[in-house]
Design a protein around this motif. Structure first.
Motif, PDB file in Angstrom:
ATOM      1  N   GLU A   1     112.996 -43.488  72.091  1.00 22.58           N
ATOM      2  CA  GLU A   1     112.013 -42.677  71.099  1.00 22.58           C
ATOM      3  C   GLU A   1     110.545 -42.383  71.950  1.00 22.58           C
ATOM      4  O   GLU A   1     109.937 -41.548  71.688  1.00 22.58           O
ATOM      5  CB  GLU A   1     112.142 -43.168  69.746  1.00 22.58           C
ATOM      6  CG  GLU A   1     113.618 -43.645  69.110  1.00 22.58           C
ATOM      7  CD  GLU A   1     113.597 -42.239  68.488  1.00 22.58           C
ATOM      8  OE1 GLU A   1     112.776 -41.244  68.237  1.00 22.58           O
ATOM      9  OE2 GLU A   1     114.724 -42.165  68.127  1.00 22.58           O
TER      10      GLU A   1
ATOM     11  N   GLN B   1     124.907 -42.977  72.646  1.00 25.77           N
ATOM     12  CA  GLN B   1     124.430 -41.722  72.079  1.00 25.77           C
ATOM     13  C   GLN B   1     123.036 -41.849  71.451  1.00 25.77           C
ATOM     14  O   GLN B   1     122.260 -41.289  71.335  1.00 25.77           O
ATOM     15  CB  GLN B   1     125.543 -41.448  70.712  1.00 25.77           C
ATOM     16  CG  GLN B   1     126.743 -40.953  71.222  1.00 25.77           C
ATOM     17  CD  GLN B   1     126.937 -39.512  71.282  1.00 25.77           C
ATOM     18  OE1 GLN B   1     126.150 -38.929  71.554  1.00 25.77           O
ATOM     19  NE2 GLN B   1     128.053 -39.108  70.716  1.00 25.77           N
ATOM     20  N   LYS B   2     122.512 -43.136  71.220  1.00 29.20           N
ATOM     21  CA  LYS B   2     121.342 -43.619  70.573  1.00 29.20           C
ATOM     22  C   LYS B   2     120.273 -43.830  71.559  1.00 29.20           C
ATOM     23  O   LYS B   2     119.017 -43.523  71.310  1.00 29.20           O
ATOM     24  CB  LYS B   2     121.497 -45.031  69.991  1.00 29.20           C
ATOM     25  CG  LYS B   2     122.355 -44.971  68.592  1.00 29.20           C
ATOM     26  CD  LYS B   2     122.363 -46.189  67.839  1.00 29.20           C
ATOM     27  CE  LYS B   2     123.227 -47.343  68.693  1.00 29.20           C
ATOM     28  NZ  LYS B   2     123.184 -48.550  67.894  1.00 29.20           N
TER      29      LYS B   2
ATOM     30  N   LYS C   1     120.811 -39.198  73.402  1.00 29.28           N
ATOM     31  CA  LYS C   1     119.810 -38.550  72.661  1.00 29.28           C
ATOM     32  C   LYS C   1     118.818 -37.921  73.523  1.00 29.28           C
ATOM     33  O   LYS C   1     118.502 -36.831  73.518  1.00 29.28           O
ATOM     34  CB  LYS C   1     119.065 -39.580  71.963  1.00 29.28           C
ATOM     35  CG  LYS C   1     117.721 -38.972  70.956  1.00 29.28           C
ATOM     36  CD  LYS C   1     117.154 -40.185  70.301  1.00 29.28           C
ATOM     37  CE  LYS C   1     118.015 -40.715  68.995  1.00 29.28           C
ATOM     38  NZ  LYS C   1     117.346 -41.546  68.164  1.00 29.28           N
TER      39      LYS C   1
ATOM     40  N   LYS D   1     118.465 -33.486  73.662  1.00 28.02           N
ATOM     41  CA  LYS D   1     117.038 -32.633  73.720  1.00 28.02           C
ATOM     42  C   LYS D   1     116.923 -32.064  74.720  1.00 28.02           C
ATOM     43  O   LYS D   1     116.404 -31.005  74.532  1.00 28.02           O
ATOM     44  CB  LYS D   1     116.112 -33.988  73.032  1.00 28.02           C
ATOM     45  CG  LYS D   1     114.953 -33.271  72.733  1.00 28.02           C
ATOM     46  CD  LYS D   1     115.091 -32.397  71.545  1.00 28.02           C
ATOM     47  CE  LYS D   1     113.760 -31.723  71.062  1.00 28.02           C
ATOM     48  NZ  LYS D   1     114.014 -30.613  70.268  1.00 28.02           N
TER      49      LYS D   1
END
Length: 580
Positions: free
Chosen positions: A195, A245-246, A250, A254
């Motif tokens: 993130e 996947q997390k 991810k 993107k």
């Protein structure tokens, strides 16, 4: 053997037509708009899948003294400017304002098509060429956590790459440093948190691409989860499918949605996904895996851009096939559109196997169409209407670099620990300071900027390096005479190759530092962010700076003096249980 031949007249006409059509094409398009690539000869098509190293003199010998003759024999599509091929040149002839741009122009003049010219440049072109800037590492971007500064970092790299004549940068590193004991990713990574990393990497890539420089997302399916170095052994992404996947998944999804121009596959297995891609009972790395390149990346994730392999001289790609040549061939068969550093025999072998029907034209055409779309996107289709080989730096660029890197460094410096009011330093109570350079490399000049900054503020400063493992112990009384000893960790990734932890001379020096009174020692890591907490956790003041460039050294001194109040938070978890 009968080869597919295209007359030069037809090729020129088709290339001219493609240059006209490309001007209206969007950079978001991933499919070639014209069919000129279909008219390339078989060897020219195969050449589009090759990124060879710039062994200029050997290549001229193969061309009987002529680079043009070499390129006619081996019409490759890309050149990686391998600095080590020129190390026997005197340094003054290697200060590259003339040398490197000259050979890039020489290669392009010899080639029928504009060439992809590449390098890694992960820490900036200044670590290769003294005329350019040494940039802070990726983890400094993660610590600063500022998308505008990440963009500026990419822009500076893009401007300086174009200044030299490079149009393809094999960066940024988009791996996550999930395992603190990984020997290679470490501060090459923005963070251990997807993130946090994603918007920073997107901004950095935008800064590069706005300079018309091709970027490369690396290393699929994601490095940094184990303790293996792909240069030495085949590594792996050992996360479960849900965890992948997390995290890595991810990021890659993107980047693919953002139309990343190229993705580099690593010498990395992915056991959570792979089912059938085995050889002698072992899962193949992504560089040799149809499951990972064709099934997962191209089909399931829908990637339409160029898949480029990691360098095929790395140990992680060896041991599956009999030699380097067969490894390169199998890399292409498995799904790589551009093979990085194949031997020249790759072209001859692929040609022969296609003509025998052992390799399908469909596989070659898929690769060439993707590469051709990349050419269109970056105006590299023909020599008459192409992007310029080099591009001068804009006006006031030096001021832009200075302002950007000052801000980035000051925003990245991270206080890991500050107990007991040790900071700021005061010349009335602290007069003599030792900078103890604990690193594998004896760069005597490395911390001169920090020394100078401290001396300007009134301190007496000495620098010592861990040249002899017993040297510190012999001078114990001399160490006690200093008011402060600043331990400067500077073992960057790959310097040295191997374990990221301290060993031999630097470990002995650290041993002595630990024995000093804890209020006397300040730990500053200019590299591995885990060193301070692992080695000096008992000490009062610990600072992470990630990068040893002069800008970061100046920022650290400002923090030590209380002239700068740092706001950064650590981009990685420093309390990871594996480090306890």
């Amino acid at each position: 053997m009968k080869k597919i031949i295209l007359s030069s007249i037809m090729l020129c006409g088709l290339l001219f037509a493609s240059s006209c059509s490309q001007s209206g094409s969007s950079k978001n398009e991933q499919i070639a708009n014209d069919t000129a690539w279909k008219q390339l000869s078989l060897r020219e098509k195969i050449g589009q899948t090759m990124m060879i190293t710039s062994d200029l003199y050997a290549q001229k010998q193969i061309g009987e003294g002529s680079l043009e003759t070499f390129m006619q024999k081996y019409p490759v599509g890309g050149i990686f400017i391998a600095q080590w091929h020129f190390m026997y040149q005197k340094p003054d002839t290697l200060l590259f304002e003339t040398f490197v741009p000259r050979i890039i122009k020489e290669y392009n003049a010899a080639s029928k098509l504009p060439l992809f010219i590449s390098e890694d440049f992960e820490r900036g072109a200044g670590y290769n060429y003294n005329t350019q800037t040494k940039l802070p590492v990726e983890m400094a971007i993660g610590a600063a956590n500022d998308t505008a500064l990440a963009y500026a970092h990419g822009k500076i790299l893009g401007v300086e790459a174009k200044d030299l004549g490079f149009n393809w940068v094999l960066a940024p590193v988009c791996d996550l440093n999930i395992n603190p004991l990984h020997p290679l990713v470490i501060e090459r990574s923005v963070s251990d948190d997807a993130e946090r990393a994603l918007p920073l990497l997107q901004s950095q890539m935008k800064g590069l691409e706005d300079q018309n420089v091709i970027t490369t997302v690396k290393h699929f399916p994601g490095d940094g989860a184990t303790i293996c170095d792909q240069h030495l052994v085949t590594s792996a992404n050992n996360l479960s499918w849900p965890d992948w996947q997390k995290t890595y998944g991810k990021l890659f999804k993107k980047f693919i949605a953002d139309n990343a121009p190229s993705i580099m596959v690593g010498h990395l297995r992915f056991p959570a996904y792979q089912k059938a891609d085995t050889l002698n009972g072992d899962f193949l790395p992504a560089t040799l895996s149809k499951e990972l390149m064709q099934k997962l990346l191209k089909k399931e994730l829908g990637y339409k851009g160029v898949v480029i392999s990691d360098a095929l001289n790395m140990g992680g790609g060896y041991g599956f096939y009999e030699d380097e040549l067969e490894t390169a061939v199998q890399c292409f068969i498995a799904g790589a559109d551009v093979v990085l550093w194949p031997p020249l025999g790759y072209m001859d072998t692929i040609e022969a196997r296609i003509l025998r029907g052992e390799i399908s034209m469909e596989r070659l055409d898929d690769a060439v169409e993707r590469v051709w779309a990349l050419r269109e996107r970056y105006n590299l289709v023909n020599k008459e209407n192409r992007a310029p080989i080099s591009q001068a730096k804009p006006e006031n660029f030096e001021n832009y670099v200075d302002e950007t890197l000052t801000k980035l460094s000051e925003k990245a410096v991270t206080i890991v620990q500050n107990k007991g009011g040790q900071l700021p330093l005061d010349t009335t109570t602290t007069k003599r300071i030792l900078l103890a350079n604990i690193s594998h490399n004896d760069y005597a000049y490395l911390f001169e900027p920090m020394k100078k900054e401290l001396e300007q503020r009134g301190f007496q400063v000495d620098i010592r390096h861990d040249m002899h493992k017993n040297d510190w112990e012999w001078r114990w009384n001399q160490l006690l005479e200093y008011d402060k000893v600043i331990v400067c960790f500077e073992n960057h990734y790959f310097e040295p190759i191997g374990s990221p932890l301290l060993k031999d001379a630097e470990a002995y020096c650290l041993w002595t530092m630990v024995k000093l009174p804890r209020e006397k020692v300040i730990g500053v890591s200019f590299s591995n962010p885990y060193y301070n907490k692992y080695y000096l956790n008992k000490n009062s003041v610990l600072i992470n700076a990630y990068s040893s460039d002069p800008y970061m050294q100046k920022a650290v001194v400002k923090v030590l003096m209380g002239e700068l109040q740092p706001t950064a938070t650590s981009p990685v978890n420093l309390d990871n249980p594996i480090m306890k």
